[in-house]
Scaffold this active site. Structure first.
Site, PDB file in Angstrom:
ATOM      1  N   ARG A 164      -7.838  -3.063   2.816  1.00  0.00           N
ATOM      2  CA  ARG A 164      -7.394  -2.772   1.561  1.00  0.00           C
ATOM      3  C   ARG A 164      -8.156  -1.294   1.052  1.00  0.00           C
ATOM      4  NH1 ARG A 164      -4.030  -5.864   3.529  1.00  0.00           N
ATOM      5  NH2 ARG A 164      -2.902  -7.463   2.320  1.00  0.00           N
ATOM      6  N   SER A 238      -0.521  -9.590  -4.019  1.00  0.00           N
ATOM      7  CA  SER A 238      -1.922 -10.286  -4.392  1.00  0.00           C
ATOM      8  C   SER A 238      -2.650  -9.354  -5.594  1.00  0.00           C
ATOM      9  CB  SER A 238      -2.913 -10.093  -3.032  1.00  0.00           C
ATOM     10  OG  SER A 238      -2.147 -10.911  -2.080  1.00  0.00           O
ATOM     11  N   GLU A 333      -7.331  -6.190  -6.098  1.00  0.00           N
ATOM     12  CA  GLU A 333      -6.718  -5.125  -5.225  1.00  0.00           C
ATOM     13  C   GLU A 333      -5.649  -4.141  -6.208  1.00  0.00           C
ATOM     14  OE1 GLU A 333      -4.269  -6.943  -1.930  1.00  0.00           O
ATOM     15  OE2 GLU A 333      -2.604  -5.478  -2.771  1.00  0.00           O
TER      16      GLU A 333
HETATM   17  P1  FAD Z   1       2.003   2.741  -6.541  1.00  0.00           P
HETATM   18  O1  FAD Z   1       1.931   1.460  -6.856  1.00  0.00           O
HETATM   19  O2  FAD Z   1       2.907   3.539  -6.988  1.00  0.00           O
HETATM   20  O3  FAD Z   1       0.696   3.538  -6.469  1.00  0.00           O
HETATM   21  C1  FAD Z   1      -0.638   2.913  -5.742  1.00  0.00           C
HETATM   22  C2  FAD Z   1      -1.798   3.610  -5.866  1.00  0.00           C
HETATM   23  O4  FAD Z   1      -1.709   5.137  -5.115  1.00  0.00           O
HETATM   24  C3  FAD Z   1      -1.819   4.307  -7.094  1.00  0.00           C
HETATM   25  O5  FAD Z   1      -3.216   4.839  -7.381  1.00  0.00           O
HETATM   26  C4  FAD Z   1      -1.015   5.935  -7.244  1.00  0.00           C
HETATM   27  O6  FAD Z   1      -1.637   6.769  -8.069  1.00  0.00           O
HETATM   28  C5  FAD Z   1      -1.445   6.035  -5.539  1.00  0.00           C
HETATM   29  N1  FAD Z   1      -0.244   6.859  -4.850  1.00  0.00           N
HETATM   30  C6  FAD Z   1       0.953   6.469  -4.767  1.00  0.00           C
HETATM   31  N2  FAD Z   1       1.644   7.425  -4.190  1.00  0.00           N
HETATM   32  C7  FAD Z   1       0.603   8.282  -3.732  1.00  0.00           C
HETATM   33  C8  FAD Z   1       0.692   9.414  -2.909  1.00  0.00           C
HETATM   34  N3  FAD Z   1       1.794  10.025  -2.421  1.00  0.00           N
HETATM   35  N4  FAD Z   1      -0.248  10.513  -3.080  1.00  0.00           N
HETATM   36  C9  FAD Z   1      -1.596  10.078  -3.467  1.00  0.00           C
HETATM   37  N5  FAD Z   1      -1.584   8.983  -4.292  1.00  0.00           N
HETATM   38  C10 FAD Z   1      -0.476   7.992  -4.282  1.00  0.00           C
HETATM   39  N6  FAD Z   1       0.159  -4.683   0.024  1.00  0.00           N
HETATM   40  C11 FAD Z   1      -0.241  -4.804   1.099  1.00  0.00           C
HETATM   41  O7  FAD Z   1      -1.174  -4.192   1.497  1.00  0.00           O
HETATM   42  N7  FAD Z   1       0.210  -6.038   1.995  1.00  0.00           N
HETATM   43  C12 FAD Z   1       1.170  -6.785   1.463  1.00  0.00           C
HETATM   44  O8  FAD Z   1       1.605  -7.718   2.152  1.00  0.00           O
HETATM   45  C13 FAD Z   1       1.744  -6.576   0.277  1.00  0.00           C
HETATM   46  N8  FAD Z   1       2.680  -7.346  -0.462  1.00  0.00           N
HETATM   47  C14 FAD Z   1       3.048  -7.178  -1.770  1.00  0.00           C
HETATM   48  C15 FAD Z   1       3.959  -7.915  -2.048  1.00  0.00           C
HETATM   49  C16 FAD Z   1       4.720  -7.740  -3.375  1.00  0.00           C
HETATM   50  C17 FAD Z   1       5.717  -8.725  -3.950  1.00  0.00           C
HETATM   51  C18 FAD Z   1       4.171  -6.723  -4.143  1.00  0.00           C
HETATM   52  C19 FAD Z   1       4.786  -6.309  -5.506  1.00  0.00           C
HETATM   53  C20 FAD Z   1       3.270  -5.965  -3.563  1.00  0.00           C
HETATM   54  C21 FAD Z   1       2.663  -6.080  -2.508  1.00  0.00           C
HETATM   55  N9  FAD Z   1       1.793  -5.224  -1.808  1.00  0.00           N
HETATM   56  C22 FAD Z   1       1.106  -5.444  -0.514  1.00  0.00           C
HETATM   57  C23 FAD Z   1       1.209  -4.208  -2.723  1.00  0.00           C
HETATM   58  C24 FAD Z   1       1.918  -2.706  -2.674  1.00  0.00           C
HETATM   59  O9  FAD Z   1       3.008  -3.110  -2.015  1.00  0.00           O
HETATM   60  C25 FAD Z   1       1.142  -1.864  -1.548  1.00  0.00           C
HETATM   61  O10 FAD Z   1      -0.128  -1.474  -2.051  1.00  0.00           O
HETATM   62  C26 FAD Z   1       2.110  -0.401  -1.589  1.00  0.00           C
HETATM   63  O11 FAD Z   1       1.514   0.355  -0.581  1.00  0.00           O
HETATM   64  C27 FAD Z   1       1.974   0.250  -2.822  1.00  0.00           C
HETATM   65  O12 FAD Z   1       3.202   1.329  -2.867  1.00  0.00           O
HETATM   66  P2  FAD Z   1       3.661   2.011  -4.314  1.00  0.00           P
HETATM   67  O13 FAD Z   1       4.359   3.274  -3.535  1.00  0.00           O
HETATM   68  O14 FAD Z   1       4.331   1.107  -4.972  1.00  0.00           O
HETATM   69  O15 FAD Z   1       2.204   2.593  -4.864  1.00  0.00           O
HETATM   70  N1  EPU Z   2      -3.850 -20.722  -0.272  1.00  0.00           N
HETATM   71  C1  EPU Z   2      -4.145 -21.862  -1.037  1.00  0.00           C
HETATM   72  N2  EPU Z   2      -3.130 -21.974  -2.177  1.00  0.00           N
HETATM   73  C2  EPU Z   2      -2.070 -21.616  -2.033  1.00  0.00           C
HETATM   74  C3  EPU Z   2      -1.549 -20.555  -1.356  1.00  0.00           C
HETATM   75  C4  EPU Z   2      -2.612 -20.226  -0.112  1.00  0.00           C
HETATM   76  O1  EPU Z   2      -5.296 -22.534  -0.989  1.00  0.00           O
HETATM   77  O2  EPU Z   2      -1.250 -21.933  -2.990  1.00  0.00           O
HETATM   78  C5  EPU Z   2      -4.880 -20.450   0.809  1.00  0.00           C
HETATM   79  C6  EPU Z   2      -4.704 -21.192   2.135  1.00  0.00           C
HETATM   80  O3  EPU Z   2      -5.904 -21.824   2.815  1.00  0.00           O
HETATM   81  C7  EPU Z   2      -3.705 -20.293   2.958  1.00  0.00           C
HETATM   82  C8  EPU Z   2      -4.499 -18.944   2.426  1.00  0.00           C
HETATM   83  O4  EPU Z   2      -4.892 -19.228   1.194  1.00  0.00           O
HETATM   84  O5  EPU Z   2      -4.120 -20.464   4.248  1.00  0.00           O
HETATM   85  C9  EPU Z   2      -3.943 -17.750   2.801  1.00  0.00           C
HETATM   86  O6  EPU Z   2      -2.742 -17.612   2.055  1.00  0.00           O
HETATM   87  P1  EPU Z   2      -1.617 -16.476   2.585  1.00  0.00           P
HETATM   88  O7  EPU Z   2      -1.195 -16.674   4.128  1.00  0.00           O
HETATM   89  O8  EPU Z   2      -0.612 -16.594   1.801  1.00  0.00           O
HETATM   90  O9  EPU Z   2      -2.281 -15.075   2.583  1.00  0.00           O
HETATM   91  P2  EPU Z   2      -2.868 -14.561   1.610  1.00  0.00           P
HETATM   92  O10 EPU Z   2      -4.465 -14.333   1.847  1.00  0.00           O
HETATM   93  O11 EPU Z   2      -2.860 -15.029   0.164  1.00  0.00           O
HETATM   94  C10 EPU Z   2      -2.925 -12.196   2.444  1.00  0.00           C
HETATM   95  C11 EPU Z   2      -2.487 -10.535   1.820  1.00  0.00           C
HETATM   96  C12 EPU Z   2      -1.057 -10.478   1.567  1.00  0.00           C
HETATM   97  C13 EPU Z   2      -0.620 -10.604   3.058  1.00  0.00           C
HETATM   98  C14 EPU Z   2      -0.719 -11.950   3.450  1.00  0.00           C
HETATM   99  C15 EPU Z   2       0.046 -12.155   4.945  1.00  0.00           C
HETATM  100  C16 EPU Z   2      -4.753 -10.239   0.543  1.00  0.00           C
HETATM  101  C17 EPU Z   2      -5.213  -9.970  -0.525  1.00  0.00           C
HETATM  102  N3  EPU Z   2      -3.277 -10.603   0.509  1.00  0.00           N
HETATM  103  O12 EPU Z   2      -2.611 -13.001   1.397  1.00  0.00           O
HETATM  104  O13 EPU Z   2      -0.833  -9.195   0.873  1.00  0.00           O
HETATM  105  O14 EPU Z   2       1.146 -10.479   2.746  1.00  0.00           O
HETATM  106  O15 EPU Z   2      -2.068 -12.220   3.592  1.00  0.00           O
HETATM  107  O16 EPU Z   2      -0.850 -11.228   5.864  1.00  0.00           O
HETATM  108  O17 EPU Z   2      -5.277  -9.834   1.748  1.00  0.00           O
HETATM  109  C18 EPU Z   2      -1.078  -7.981  -0.808  1.00  0.00           C
HETATM  110  O18 EPU Z   2      -2.082  -7.246  -0.367  1.00  0.00           O
HETATM  111  O19 EPU Z   2      -0.463  -7.595  -2.107  1.00  0.00           O
HETATM  112  C19 EPU Z   2      -0.320  -9.107  -0.240  1.00  0.00           C
HETATM  113  C20 EPU Z   2       0.662  -9.691  -0.603  1.00  0.00           C
END
Ligand code: FAD
Ligand code: EPU
Length: 337
Positions: A164, A238, A333
């Site tokens: 991240r 997250s 994050e």
């Molecule tokens: P924004 O929120 O618009 O911007 C994020 C940051 O980047 C800001 O600081 C902004 O100024 C900057 N920025 C945006 N675009 C640019 C650009 N073109 N050039 C320079 N700076 C820029 N993330 C994960 O890694 N894994 C996941 O599994 C994951 N799951 C998610 C699930 C949900 C339901 C949600 C809501 C979010 C999740 N995220 C996850 C976080 C998010 O989707 C990512 O961080 C994504 O890359 C953000 O993209 P955005 O375009 O919305 O960025």
């Molecule tokens: N867990 C609990 N309670 C819960 C849910 C989860 O204790 O209610 C514990 C369990 O031990 C489980 C562990 O958390 O095994 C991991 O949970 P999960 O697989 O849901 O993944 P996460 O660590 O919570 C991360 C990323 C996600 C990504 C998933 C899948 C981070 C901060 N988050 O979540 O990314 O989609 O793994 O790879 O690394 C994001 O960055 O926004 C994001 C959603």
């Protein structure tokens, strides 16, 4: 260039926080991006770059110019025996790019299905899920230097990708606008099914033969089962990163809490922040318009009219309680604005 004034950002962030941008514009080309940055320079303000708004928490009105990036385009720019090199505009919606890759049999990002946001933001925090991060398929990116208005190219090592993390969140924070990303996608897939519930979900879906689409569908099913859809409940995924602690610290905690999960990494033991937060009793708690998601305590939510300041204060309380109970620091994050 069309600059609007006093625009609500509620529809432009997945938390659904209602803050105002003093000025707002959309950049669909690099030229219009340059114009907008130059306009802001004349006003003496530093613009804020916005993608899909899925990783930000608005805690105040933004007394500046918000530039929403909508630079389009997906193009194969080179092909070798092993790879397609695909250049993608920063404004392309990440999941649309994933779907297009699956259609074309470009392999490597199927595990990253359904992550919200834009391609341009994907290198910012080296998005990752289900055992894959974009650093694994990244070739380079083109970014506009906000000072010189020159385009510069960054290779993987220069981006200093980590969990991240990237250089654009640290030393180069606020200095560049990412305009396109070049991905190196495989012609012959290398499937990653070892992580989490992928294998089990593939079986449940009745998949007999692996394919990019089957993996994508499995990842989508898992994500939909635990993560709230921002269209229904405001959230930014997250809220915190998973912390890494020393082996000694982990052993100490394991003696007191035998069920604590932990995953060895090069730096130590990664502990799920979700587990730590749940143990502190936060899971599913609601405080008026905001709360902690009932299925995934790592996700803070806005039920409708929540305020960014309140979510920030709640996050601080959660961090403090986790530290008091486990002596583990958890860090956001999400980007606070
Ligand atoms: P924004 O929120 O618009 O911007 C994020 C940051 O980047 C800001 O600081 C902004 O100024 C900057 N920025 C945006 N675009 C640019 C650009 N073109 N050039 C320079 N700076 C820029 N993330 C994960 O890694 N894994 C996941 O599994 C994951 N799951 C998610 C699930 C949900 C339901 C949600 C809501 C979010 C999740 N995220 C996850 C976080 C998010 O989707 C990512 O961080 C994504 O890359 C953000 O993209 P955005 O375009 O919305 O960025
Ligand atoms: N867990 C609990 N309670 C819960 C849910 C989860 O204790 O209610 C514990 C369990 O031990 C489980 C562990 O958390 O095994 C991991 O949970 P999960 O697989 O849901 O993944 P996460 O660590 O919570 C991360 C990323 C996600 C990504 C998933 C899948 C981070 C901060 N988050 O979540 O990314 O989609 O793994 O790879 O690394 C994001 O960055 O926004 C994001 C959603």
């Amino acid at each position: 260039m069309n600059i609007q004034e006093n625009i609500s950002l509620k529809a432009f962030n997945t938390f659904g926080i209602d803050k105002i941008a003093r000025f707002f514009t959309i950049a669909r080309t690099v030229e219009s991006l340059k114009e907008a940055i130059t306009w802001a320079k004349h006003q003496g303000i530093k613009p804020l770059i916005l993608g899909g708004g899925s990783n930000i928490l608005l805690t105040q009105n933004l007394n500046t110019l918000v530039i929403k990036i909508e630079i389009d385009g997906i193009e194969v720019i080179e092909e070798t025996q092993e790879f397609y090199f695909v250049e993608v505009g920063a404004g392309v919606i990440w999941h649309e790019f994933v779907l297009k890759s699956i259609e074309n049999n470009w392999a490597g990002i199927e595990n990253l299905s359904l992550i919200p946001g834009t391609v341009g933001a994907s290198p910012m925090q080296n998005i990752g899920a289900y055992g894959v991060e974009i650093k694994d398929v990244f070739h380079s990116l083109k970014a506009l230097n906000r000072e010189t208005l020159q385009m510069e190219q960054f290779e993987g090592l220069q981006c200093q990708f980590g969990y991240r993390e990237s250089v654009f969140k640290h030393e180069l924070k606020g200095n560049y606008v990412i305009c396109s990303v070049i991905f190196q996608l495989r012609k012959k897939p290398e499937y990653h099914t070892e992580y989490g519930a992928i294998q089990e979900t593939l079986e449940n879906l009745g998949v007999k033969e692996l394919s990019l689409r089957a993996i994508s569908n499995a990842v989508i099913a898992i994500r939909q089962s635990k993560l709230p859809d921002p269209k229904e409940i405001g959230n930014a995924g997250s809220f915190f990163k998973n912390p890494t602690i020393t082996s000694d610290h982990y052993q100490f905690l394991k003696n007191i809490y035998p069920s604590i999960p932990g995953y060895p990494t090069l730096e130590g033991i990664k502990v799920p922040a979700a587990w730590l937060i749940e143990q502190c009793g936060w899971k599913g708690k609601r405080f008026g318009e905001i709360g902690i998601h009932a299925k995934q305590p790592l996700v803070l939510v806005n039920y409708g009219d929540g305020e960014g300041e309140d979510i920030k204060a709640l996050a601080l309380q959660i961090q403090q309680s986790v530290f008091e109970k486990f002596q583990v620091e958890i860090h956001p994050e999400v980007n606070f604005l």
